[in-house]
Write an enzyme that holds these catalytic residues in place. Structure first.
Site, PDB file in Angstrom:
ATOM      1  N   THR A 186       0.849  -1.181   0.000  1.00 11.29           N
ATOM      2  CA  THR A 186       0.000   0.000   0.000  1.00 11.29           C
ATOM      3  C   THR A 186       0.884   1.230   0.000  1.00 11.29           C
ATOM      4  OG1 THR A 186      -1.673   1.281   1.172  1.00 11.29           O
ATOM      5  CG2 THR A 186      -0.241  -0.077   2.538  1.00 11.29           C
ATOM      6  N   GLU A 331      -4.721  -2.859   4.820  1.00  7.53           N
ATOM      7  CA  GLU A 331      -4.268  -3.444   6.091  1.00  7.53           C
ATOM      8  C   GLU A 331      -5.366  -4.266   6.766  1.00  7.53           C
ATOM      9  OE1 GLU A 331      -3.732  -0.425   5.023  1.00  7.53           O
ATOM     10  OE2 GLU A 331      -1.799   0.395   5.664  1.00  7.53           O
ATOM     11  N   LYS A 439      -6.249  10.376  -2.237  1.00  2.53           N
ATOM     12  CA  LYS A 439      -6.817   9.225  -2.920  1.00  2.53           C
ATOM     13  C   LYS A 439      -7.541   9.686  -4.179  1.00  2.53           C
ATOM     14  CE  LYS A 439      -7.856   4.689  -1.786  1.00  2.53           C
ATOM     15  NZ  LYS A 439      -8.506   3.706  -0.964  1.00  2.53           N
ATOM     16  N   TRP A 444      -3.701   5.622  -4.445  1.00  2.00           N
ATOM     17  CA  TRP A 444      -3.025   6.595  -3.597  1.00  2.00           C
ATOM     18  C   TRP A 444      -2.024   7.446  -4.368  1.00  2.00           C
ATOM     19  CZ3 TRP A 444      -5.153   7.448   0.809  1.00  2.00           C
ATOM     20  CH2 TRP A 444      -5.755   6.415   1.529  1.00  2.00           C
TER      21      TRP A 444
HETATM   22  P1  AMP Z   1      -6.660   1.214   0.615  1.00  2.00           P
HETATM   23  O1  AMP Z   1      -5.713   0.673   1.603  1.00  2.00           O
HETATM   24  O2  AMP Z   1      -5.991   1.678  -0.640  1.00  2.00           O
HETATM   25  O3  AMP Z   1      -7.783   0.293   0.367  1.00  2.00           O
HETATM   26  O4  AMP Z   1      -7.282   2.538   1.240  1.00  2.00           O
HETATM   27  C1  AMP Z   1      -7.902   2.563   2.494  1.00  2.00           C
HETATM   28  C2  AMP Z   1      -8.403   3.950   2.780  1.00  2.00           C
HETATM   29  O5  AMP Z   1      -9.345   4.351   1.786  1.00  2.00           O
HETATM   30  C3  AMP Z   1      -9.149   4.081   4.089  1.00  2.00           C
HETATM   31  O6  AMP Z   1      -8.290   4.190   5.186  1.00  2.00           O
HETATM   32  C4  AMP Z   1      -9.966   5.339   3.833  1.00  2.00           C
HETATM   33  O7  AMP Z   1      -9.175   6.498   4.013  1.00  2.00           O
HETATM   34  C5  AMP Z   1     -10.315   5.207   2.365  1.00  2.00           C
HETATM   35  N1  AMP Z   1     -11.638   4.593   2.202  1.00  2.00           N
HETATM   36  C6  AMP Z   1     -11.934   3.310   1.928  1.00  2.00           C
HETATM   37  N2  AMP Z   1     -13.270   3.131   1.829  1.00  2.00           N
HETATM   38  C7  AMP Z   1     -13.842   4.330   2.077  1.00  2.00           C
HETATM   39  C8  AMP Z   1     -15.195   4.812   2.145  1.00  2.00           C
HETATM   40  N3  AMP Z   1     -16.245   4.018   1.914  1.00  2.00           N
HETATM   41  N4  AMP Z   1     -15.381   6.116   2.445  1.00  2.00           N
HETATM   42  C9  AMP Z   1     -14.339   6.939   2.667  1.00  2.00           C
HETATM   43  N5  AMP Z   1     -13.062   6.564   2.608  1.00  2.00           N
HETATM   44  C10 AMP Z   1     -12.794   5.272   2.313  1.00  2.00           C
END
Ligand code: AMP
Length: 542
Positions: A186, A331, A439, A444
C-alpha cells in the site's frame, strides 16, 4: 478442558477444492486482453491451478517464496490465486498503475522469484526486467503462439506452455494456517510502500465473514463482477468468497470503461458488482447518455473512497439497485464495515434511510472498532463525537512485511488514519483523513512524492501537496508552492517539470503560489491550516 472437535487448518486450497466438488459447473467468465470473452468453470480453474502448483514445484520454488503478478482480473489470474497460495507460496499482486521505478522497488523489496504478467504490461516488463534483481522467471499470461519472439526478456515463456505439460493432479500440502498466503503493498502510508502480508487463516475468515447476509450477501445464485482489481487487496477478497459460495464470477479484464462494464453486467446477468465510485460514475454516465436500464443487477458494493449521495440515489431510486457502502483498507484484507439497514430502519422515510446509507456502515463480525481523542481516550458512540478510528480483528494487520515502520499498533489496536464518528446503532461515518496521502480514483498519491519533485525545481523554496475534492476522481493533488526569493517559475513550467518524474495521473492538477506555508511548533507544515486558507479554491475544470 479443551473442546473435542477437529482442528482442521483453514487453507486457501480448500476453497478451490470445495468449488470443484460442489460447484464444478459454476461459470468463470473473463474479458481477455485479446478482447474476446473466455468461458470456463470452477472445475477448469481447479484443474489448472493444480497445474500451476506442479509447475512451481518443478521450478524448485520454496515454501513462502513470492510469486508476483502484474495482471488484470481474469481466469488465469484466478488460477494463480489458488495455485500459488495453495501450494504454500505467497501471491504478490503488483499494481501496474504505479510508476515503473516503484514497481521495481516493490518487486525487489518483496524478493519476488517469478513474475506472471498480462501482455498489456509487456512494455513495462521490457523496461524493468533487468532491474528486478530477484526475479528468475518471467511468464506471460497468454497462449504459446502469442509470445513475442524478440521480447528481450531472458527465458520468457507463455503461461499456457508453462502449465501444459503439468499434471492436473496435485496433493495440496497441509501446513499451519497462519502461513503467509498473499501480499499487497500500500502507498497509503507515509514513507516507502509497505506490504500487508495476509495469511491463509486471515483470508478464509475474511471471506467467510464478508459473505454473510449483512455484509456482501453472497450465494450460489449470484453472478459476481469484481471491477475492483485483483491487484488491489485481492479484489476485496471476492475470488475467495465467490469460491466459498459457488457464485459465478465475471472478470472485466482491462476494459473498465462505462460501456464495457455495463455490457458485461447485462450479457452475463450480473447480480452483484464491486468497485470504487469512479468506475460507477463512468458507468452511470454511459447509462444516462444512452437511456439504459439494468435487467439483473441487484446490488453493488461501493468503497475505497466515500460514495457520493447522488450515486447512492441514482442506483437506488433510478435503477432499483441496492448500494452497499463499504469501508476498509489494504491493512484490513480489506473489509471493515458495510452499510446495511437494520430492521428498525424498514419503516423510516426515504430521506432518513439516505442519512443512514451515506455512512460507511456497521462493523462486520470479526472487526472491532473504536474512536479516540488526541489523548487516546475512547469517545462515545453518539454520532457526533469524532476522533481517530482504530480497529482490531483476525484479518487486521499486526505488522508490515519485514517489520517496516516498526509496530503500527497502539495498545493492540491498528490506527487507520481515518477520522470518524460512530452512532448509537454502531454505524461508522468517515469525516476526514488524518493521513496526508491523497486518494484519486481509488489509488493513492503520496503527497511527499509530489512535494519532493517540486522541491527539486531550482526556483522552489517550499512545497506542500494537498488533496482537493474532485467530482470524478474524489480527490486530486494540488501543490502549494513558495518560490525562492528572486526566483521565477510559472504554473505550467512547474507542471511540465513533473513529466517523466512520476506516473502521469500522479502529476498535480494545479500549482498555487503563496507567500508562506503555515508551520507548526516543530516546524512541520500545517496542512489543516493550509486547507482552511484554500477553502474557496476550486480545481481547474471543475
Ligand atoms: P486502501 O488501503 O488503498 O484500500 O485505502 C484505504 C483507505 O481508503 C481508508 O483508510 C480510507 O481512508 C479510504 N476509504 C476506503 N473506503 C472508504 C469509504 N467508503 N469512504 C471513505 N473513505 C474510504
Amino acid at each position: 478442558m479443551l473442546g473435542l472437535m477437529q482442528s482442521q487448518q483453514l487453507l486457501i486450497s480448500s476453497l478451490i477444492e470445495f468449488a470443484d466438488r460442489h460447484h464444478h459447473e459454476g461459470e468463470i467468465v473473463s474479458r481477455r486482453v485479446e478482447g474476446d470473452i473466455h468461458r470456463c468453470t470452477y472445475r477448469d480453474v481447479a484443474r489448472r491451478s493444480r497445474k500451476v502448483a506442479n509447475a512451481l514445484d518443478q521450478m524448485h520454488l520454496a515454501f513462502g517464496d513470492r510469486i508476483a503478478t502484474l495482471a488484470w482480473n481474469g481466469y488465469r489470474h484466478l488460477e494463480l490465486y489458488f495455485g500459488v497460495s495453495g501450494s504454500g507460496r505467497v501471491l504478490h499482486t503488483l499494481n501496474p498503475r504505479l510508476h515503473p521505478d516503484q514497481i521495481v522497488w516493490i518487486a525487489n523489496h518483496s524478493e519476488d522469484q517469478v513474475l506472471c504478467f498480462d501482455m498489456t504490461f509487456l512494455p513495462i516488463i521490457k523496461a524493468i526486467h533487468d532491474k528486478c534483481t530477484t526475479i528468475k522467471h518471467f511468464v506471460a499470461l497468454c497462449d504459446a503462439d502469442k509470445l513475442p519472439a524478440d521480447s528481450g526478456i531472458p527465458g520468457l515463456q507463455s503461461y499456457e506452455a508453462w502449465i501444459a505439460p503439468q499434471s492436473d493432479r496435485y496433493e495440496w500440502p497441509v501446513f499451519d494456517e497462519n502461513s503467509a498466503s498473499s501480499m499487497c503493498y500500500t502507498s497509503g502510508t507515509t514513507g516507502n510502500p509497505k506490504a500487508a502480508l495476509y495469511s491463509h487463516r486471515s483470508t478464509i475468515l475474511h471471506a467467510w465473514a464478508s459473505a454473510l447476509p449483512d455484509a456482501l450477501n453472497m450465494s450460489a445464485r449470484d453472478s459476481v463482477l469484481p471491477v475492483v482489481p485483483m491487484f488491489h487487496v485481492n479484489a476485496w477478497g471476492l475470488p475467495y468468497s465467490a469460491a466459498m459460495t459457488g457464485a459465478k464470477m465475471v472478470f472485466p479484464g482491462p476494459a473498465m470503461d462505462g460501456k464495457s462494464i455495463f455490457d458485461l453486467i447485462e450479457s452475463e446477468k450480473v447480480t452483484f458488482a464491486a468497485g470504487v465510485p469512479t468506475v460507477w460514475q463512468m458507468m452511470l454516465g454511459h447509462m444516462q447518455q444512452s437511456d439504459l436500464r439494468f435487467t439483473t443487477l441487484k446490488r453493488t458494493v461501493i468503497g475505497g473512497s466515500a460514495c457520493p449521495p447522488a450515486m447512492i440515489a441514482a442506483f437506488n431510486d433510478v435503477y432499483g439497485v441496492e448500494v452497499l457502502h463499504a469501508w476498509g483498507m489494504t491493512e484490513m484484507s480489506p473489509l471493515g464495515t458495510v452499510c446495511t439497514l437494520k430492521n428498525k430502519h424498514m419503516t423510516i422515510s426515504a430521506d432518513e434511510k439516505m442519512t443512514v446509507r451515506l455512512k460507511q456502515g456497521r462493523a462486520i463480525y470479526g472487526v472491532e472498532m473504536k474512536i479516540v481523542d488526541d489523548s487516546g481516550a475512547e469517545l462515545p458512540w453518539d454520532g457526533k463525537a469524532y476522533g481517530d478510528l482504530l480497529v482490531k480483528g483476525p484479518w487486521v494487520i499486526d505488522q508490515y512485511f519485514k517489520g517496516e515502520g516498526g509496530s503500527p499498533l497502539v495498545d493492540g489496536w491498528f490506527p487507520t488514519g481515518d477520522v470518524a464518528t460512530i452512532d448509537a446503532d454502531g454505524y461508522m461515518q468517515i469525516t476526514d483523513r488524518s493521513k496526508d496521502v491523497i486518494k484519486s480514483g481509488g489509488e493513492w498519491i503520496s503527497s511527499i512524492d509530489v512535494e519532493n519533485i517540486a522541491m527539486a525545481h531550482p526556483a522552489v523554496a517550499m512545497a506542500a501537496c494537498i488533496g482537493m475534492k474532485h467530482p470524478k476522481w474524489d480527490e486530486r493533488p494540488v501543490v502549494v508552492v513558495v518560490k525562492k526569493p528572486g526566483a521565477e517559475v510559472t504554473r505550467d513550467e512547474l507542471l511540465a517539470f513533473y513529466e517523466g518524474r512520476t506516473a502521469k495521473w500522479q502529476i498535480p492538477d494545479d500549482v498555487v503560489f503563496i507567500d508562506a506555508i503555515p508551520l507548526g511548533g516543530t516546524g512541520k507544515m500545517q496542512k489543516t491550516k493550509l486547507r482552511e486558507t484554500l477553502r474557496d479554491y476550486i480545481l481547474p475544470g471543475v
